[in-house]
Enzyme design. Structure first.
Site, short mmCIF file in Angstrom:
data_model
loop_
_atom_site.label_atom_id
_atom_site.label_comp_id
_atom_site.label_asym_id
_atom_site.label_seq_id
_atom_site.Cartn_x
_atom_site.Cartn_y
_atom_site.Cartn_z
CE LYS A 152 -4.20 -2.00 1.49
NZ LYS A 152 -5.08 -2.52 2.45
CD GLU A 324 -6.59 -2.81 -1.25
OE1 GLU A 324 -5.47 -3.31 -1.10
OE2 GLU A 324 -7.63 -3.37 -0.87
P1 ADP Z 1 -8.01 -3.98 2.39
O1 ADP Z 1 -6.74 -4.27 1.70
O2 ADP Z 1 -8.09 -4.65 3.70
O3 ADP Z 1 -9.17 -4.20 1.50
P2 ADP Z 1 -8.48 -1.14 2.00
O4 ADP Z 1 -7.43 -0.09 2.02
O5 ADP Z 1 -9.03 -1.49 0.69
O6 ADP Z 1 -7.94 -2.41 2.75
O7 ADP Z 1 -9.64 -0.64 2.97
C1 ADP Z 1 -10.71 -1.48 3.30
C2 ADP Z 1 -11.85 -0.64 3.86
O8 ADP Z 1 -11.45 0.11 4.98
C3 ADP Z 1 -12.41 0.38 2.90
O9 ADP Z 1 -13.36 -0.18 2.03
C4 ADP Z 1 -13.02 1.38 3.85
O10 ADP Z 1 -14.24 0.93 4.35
C5 ADP Z 1 -12.04 1.39 4.99
N1 ADP Z 1 -11.03 2.43 4.81
C6 ADP Z 1 -9.77 2.25 4.38
N2 ADP Z 1 -9.09 3.41 4.36
C7 ADP Z 1 -9.92 4.36 4.78
C8 ADP Z 1 -9.81 5.78 5.00
N3 ADP Z 1 -8.68 6.42 4.77
N4 ADP Z 1 -10.90 6.44 5.45
C9 ADP Z 1 -12.05 5.79 5.69
N5 ADP Z 1 -12.21 4.47 5.54
C10 ADP Z 1 -11.18 3.75 5.07
MG MG Z 2 -9.52 -3.26 -0.23
#
Ligand code: ADP
Ligand code: MG
Ligand code: ADP
Length: 697
Positions: A152, A324
């Site tokens: 990330k 991501e």
């Molecule tokens: P993963 O790799 O576990 O899928 P992500 O970065 O895609 O991680 O984030 C998963 C979820 O976490 C997102 O769909 C959202 O609900 C929450 N999330 C992640 N980053 C943020 C942020 N900066 N602000 C608010 N919610 C977030």
């Molecule tokens: Mg994700």
């Protein structure tokens, strides 16, 4: 691509493939001159996604090889593949993640390509490089793109360079808790603490103040290390009340990159998607175009090939920020397939063979609406604790009328402690969102699972929720609507008389049979009585029922209802047209009365004579064993933490123990205030289900 055929069957475009809504991609040329021809694909995965890949491969005339762990010897993907090879013992690290064993399986079977599915080795660049060295085609992107996007921190840097808008925040790894506090203060609270190698919503914490960072940072590091073998953690701004919207990308080796629009996955629990849909009910065509363009630009920046997903977090004003990129097929890909009439696995295989996409962006248009719900082996009424065991009964709804079921299990199969608790994915399609939702509600009613706990009641409550129906989604939907967790009070039937009617029909049918069998106790009345009292939680109503041609005529209170059904005694599913609507009610006969399950709610209803109803009012319920002063392990698992000692006082809601099972850390909390009398289990101990961990005074 514009759908070529517009013939519809129950709202879903007619398809030639075995599976509804999954159409063969329109790419005619199978292989490029300098391309490869794939003859046999090894699927390095299990469960529904392995079955999903096998289906497309078979549709293309390609042979398939399943791999399995010792726990999965009898799994569905093993049965469905042409060949299967055992790759090791039950734990994933020794089987599905064991690269040497997977390579040996490839050599043994002569597979010339690998599809990794999602999870496991799907985003493992080392595995990908190893395949390349062995001359085996990886059905996915190149290792360089996987590596860049799997991280990330690195992917955020790349995205910024490619002109993609990213979440404000520091883009480097944190050294320690003090460093984390310093960075968080600079960004401004609230912030999100995240594992750079994270996935599946793990290793992620919201911090609203310094104390949260102090507590959350070490926990995030620990989860990152145990979950991903990489303890690098970073911080970014937490976007309040956001929506999760992602873009599906597809790219070929000739440099063509297109996107298949967006999926909205805002309905999440612990950052894990639960309900997904396409299109999003929120974004405008302009936002869609802008997100699509940025996603394509990012894919281009890493020379992306194959299917991928660029995830964005979107605020309530439609500002969007890159989260991501997932360099693989996504769990929720079916909603895109239904709305765009495309088979993404088929396309992945074709571009892996070197064929060009043969589609241009301007011809790619969505049609209709699709929704997916993830059916998990977990108990929504007990804090979503995962459940293991045998699927004593398993009947998925029929795949017609806009319903698709992607499942990797069968009746009699086992939900094991070793893997993700997903049982199946249920996907419905309709010309409109309302129709897709209506079909989802009916399909959930028809999904019949016994033997393990499941979350169908929860899913039914979600898709039946007025706010969901209005499309007012956010990633906080579940915590906002169910702040104290989910309980039976959250699934009150919106038309309970339907349940009464079904109970009365069943009772009438059982009485009729009893009257026919001489010597049976009910016979003493000589004739079948049909003036009854319905006793249901909170209700007492008079009812009568008559058997008529094609069903029943039922009167509940003063109203008469016409029930058309072919239901027979003993059947677990009461399917009927009641007045003007169609219902699917799951039914069970109890010692006294009937258990009815519909629309997420469950009711025990008794149908009694006036006299029996009067007497039953005088009965006292027999209490069960009192376990209120015990903390009991709700599942088999590893006790990774025990946070209390003998003599310690606890408050309701305090964390008492942490059990690791099914890839999740499950926190057990105190039900009420109390003092610890005895501690019966030690940290590091393997617990049985129902084993006592702590006893309170
Ligand atoms: P993963 O790799 O576990 O899928 P992500 O970065 O895609 O991680 O984030 C998963 C979820 O976490 C997102 O769909 C959202 O609900 C929450 N999330 C992640 N980053 C943020 C942020 N900066 N602000 C608010 N919610 C977030
Ligand atoms: Mg994700
Ligand atoms: P996707 O991004 O494909 O929708 P998720 O973001 O929900 O999938 O999950 C990301 C990864 O985490 C997937 O590769 C999936 O295999 C894995 N995963 C999904 N559900 C769970 C779970 N309950 N526990 C642990 N990992 C999971």
């Amino acid at each position: 691509m514009a759908p070529k055929s517009d013939k519809t069957v129950g709202g879903v475009r007619k398809t030639t493939g075995a599976k509804q809504g999954v159409k063969k991609s329109p790419v005619k040329k199978n292989v490029r001159k300098d391309g490869v021809r794939i003859r046999k694909i090894l699927i390095a995965n299990r469960g529904e996604i392995a079955c999903r890949v096998i289906r497309s491969a078979k549709g293309m005339g390609i042979k398939t090889v399943a791999i399995y762990s010792e726990a999965d010897r009898d799994a569905l993907h093993v049965i469905e593949a042409d060949e299967a090879v055992c790759v090791g013992p039950a734990p994933s690290a020794q089987s599905y993640l064991n690269i040497a064993a997977v390579i040996a399986a490839i050599k043994k079977t002569g597979a010339d390509a690998v599809h990794p599915g999602y999870g496991f080795l799907s985003e493992n660049a080392a595995f990908c490089r190893r395949l390349k060295r062995e001359g085996v085609t990886f059905i996915g992107p190149d290792p360089r793109a996987i590596k860049a996007m799997g991280d990330k921190i690195e992917s955020k840097r790349l995205a910024e360079k490619a002109g993609v808008s990213t979440v404000p925040g520091f883009d480097g790894a944190l050294r320690d808790t003090d460093h984390a506090i310093e960075v968080a203060a600079a960004i401004g609270y609230p912030v999100m603490i995240k594992a750079s190698a994270g996935g599946g919503g793990k290793g992620m914490r919201i911090a609203r103040d310094e104390a949260d960072v102090r507590e959350g940072f070490p926990a995030a590091v620990r989860e990152a290390k145990s979950g991903f073998g990489d303890d690098r953690v970073f911080i970014e701004k937490y976007i309040e009340n956001p929506r999760h919207i992602e873009i599906q990308i597809m790219a070929d080796r000739q440099g063509n990159i297109v996107h298949f629009g967006e999926r909205e996955c805002s309905i999440q629990r612990r950052h894990q998607k639960v309900v997904e849909e396409a299109p999003s009910p929120f974004i405008t065509p302009e936002t869609r175009r802008a997100m699509g363009a940025q996603a394509v630009a990012l894919a281009r920046a890493v020379d992306y090939v194959s299917a991928g997903t660029v995830e964005f977090i979107v605020d309530q004003r439609q500002n969007f920020y890159f989260l991501e990129m997932n360099t693989r097929l996504q769990v929720e890909h079916p909603v895109t397939e239904l709305v765009y009439g495309v088979d993404l696995v088929d396309l992945m295989i074709r571009v892996a063979q070197g064929a060009p996409l043969g589609i241009v962006q301007k011809n790619i248009r969505p049609k209709g609406w699709a929704i997916e719900t993830r059916i998990y082996a977990e108990d929504p009424f007990r804090g979503f604790l995962p459940s293991v065991g045998r699927l004593v009964r398993y009947r998925a709804p029929g795949e017609e009328g806009g319903v698709r079921v992607d499942s990797g299990v069968y009746e009699g199969g086992e939900i094991s402690i070793h893997y993700d608790p997903m049982i199946a994915k249920l996907i419905t399609y309709g010309e409109t969102r309302a129709l897709a939702i209506a079909r989802m509600r009916l399909a959930l009613d028809a999904f019949y699972i016994r033997g393990v706990r499941h979350n169908i009641a929860f899913l039914a409550a979600l898709v039946g929720h007025p706010r969901f129906n209005e499309g007012r989604l956010s990633t906080d939907f579940i915590v906002e609507e169910y702040p104290d967790g989910f309980s039976s009070a959250d699934v009150v039937h919106d038309d309970p008389v339907i349940l009464d009617i079904v109970a009365v029909c069943m009772h009438r049918a059982y009485q009729a049979r009893a009257a026919q069998i001489s010597g049976q106790w009910a016979n003493h009345e000589r004739a079948v009585r049909d003036d009854w009292v319905i006793l249901a939680p909170g209700r007492r109503t008079r009812a009568t029922a008559r058997i008529v041609e094609g069903g029943f005529e039922v009167a509940v209170g003063k109203k008469t209802h016409r029930v058309v059904t072919t239901w027979r005694l003993g059947e677990g599913m009461f399917e009927a047209r009641i007045n003007d609507a169609f219902y699917c009610v799951q039914v069970e006969r109890l010692n006294v009365g009937y258990r009815l399950i519909n629309s997420g709610s469950e009711a025990d209803i008794r149908v009694l004579s006036e006299r029996a109803a009067h007497l039953s009012g005088l009965m006292v319920d027999k209490p069960g064993r009192d376990v209120s002063n015990l903390l009991i392990s709700p599942m088999p698992g590893l006790l990774v933490d025990l946070r209390v000692d003998v003599g310690q006082s606890v408050k309701a809601g305090d964390e008492i123990a942490v059990i690791e099972a099914m890839k999740m850390e499950n926190v057990l909390r105190a039900d009420k205030d109390g003092v610890v009398k005895t501690v019966h289990a030690q940290k590091g101990e393997s617990l049985r289900v129902d084993q006592t961990i702590v006893e309170f005074v």
